[in-house]
Design a protein around this motif. Structure first.
Motif, mmCIF file in Angstrom:
data_model
loop_
_atom_site.group_PDB
_atom_site.id
_atom_site.type_symbol
_atom_site.label_atom_id
_atom_site.label_comp_id
_atom_site.label_asym_id
_atom_site.label_seq_id
_atom_site.Cartn_x
_atom_site.Cartn_y
_atom_site.Cartn_z
ATOM 1 N N UNK A 75 1.439 -7.587 6.519
ATOM 2 C CA UNK A 75 1.490 -6.203 6.955
ATOM 3 C C UNK A 75 0.212 -5.465 6.607
ATOM 4 N N UNK A 76 0.222 -4.179 6.946
ATOM 5 C CA UNK A 76 -0.929 -3.296 6.713
ATOM 6 C C UNK A 76 -0.394 -1.995 6.144
ATOM 7 N N UNK A 77 -1.126 -1.428 5.183
ATOM 8 C CA UNK A 77 -0.757 -0.112 4.656
ATOM 9 C C UNK A 77 -2.033 0.627 4.259
ATOM 10 N N UNK A 78 -1.929 1.919 4.200
ATOM 11 C CA UNK A 78 -3.020 2.753 3.707
ATOM 12 C C UNK A 78 -2.720 3.087 2.253
ATOM 13 N N UNK A 79 -3.740 2.984 1.409
ATOM 14 C CA UNK A 79 -3.545 3.273 -0.007
ATOM 15 C C UNK A 79 -4.835 3.851 -0.582
ATOM 16 N N UNK A 80 -4.780 5.088 -1.040
ATOM 17 C CA UNK A 80 -5.917 5.729 -1.715
ATOM 18 C C UNK A 80 -7.188 5.637 -0.865
#
Length: 133
Positions: free
Chosen positions: A100-105
């Motif tokens: 998966x892919x996520x946005x973090x900081x």
């Protein structure tokens, strides 16, 4: 030039043996190449890419974090045998047990999981108990 933070592929491969080591190296290499090629990490001087490797009872969790790109969404391209590229996420999608892919900081993180093979396939690991019976 992009700066590297994290272990090398060779550092990670001790976590698995034989074909799984090759698989791990292939998938990590694909995500690292994508991060440098398609994100702001590879487009600007001083860009960074970070590799995180975690092991648990279920297998290996791999994360590659880059500086993202406002003009490029992550998606799996259909396989085209005549195409010279575009197989990185296709391989991850077909081989990893999950991804998966996520946005973090303010960073984009692409992750995947390689499930630990069953004991009868891989052989015993330290701490494995023999089946009751």
């Amino acid at each position: 030039m992009c700066r590297w933070h994290g272990p090398t592929c060779e550092d990670c491969c001790f976590l698995c043996d034989g074909p799984r080591s090759t698989t791990l190296e292939l998938l990590v290499g694909e995500l690292l190449a994508n991060a440098v090629r398609h994100s702001d990490s590879g487009r600007r001087p001083g860009g960074t890419v970070t590799l995180m490797v975690m092991e648990d009872d279920d297998g290996l969790w791999i994360e590659v974090a880059d500086e993202g790109s406002p003009d490029l969404a992550i998606h799996v391209r259909p396989f085209d045998p005549d195409d010279d590229g575009g197989r990185g996420l296709w391989l991850v999608d077909r081989i990893a047990s999950a991804w998966g892919v996520r946005e973090a900081h303010e960073r984009r993180v692409v992750w995947f999981h390689l499930a630990r093979p069953p004991a009868h396939v891989r052989g015993p690991l330290p701490g494995d108990r023999a089946p009751a019976g």
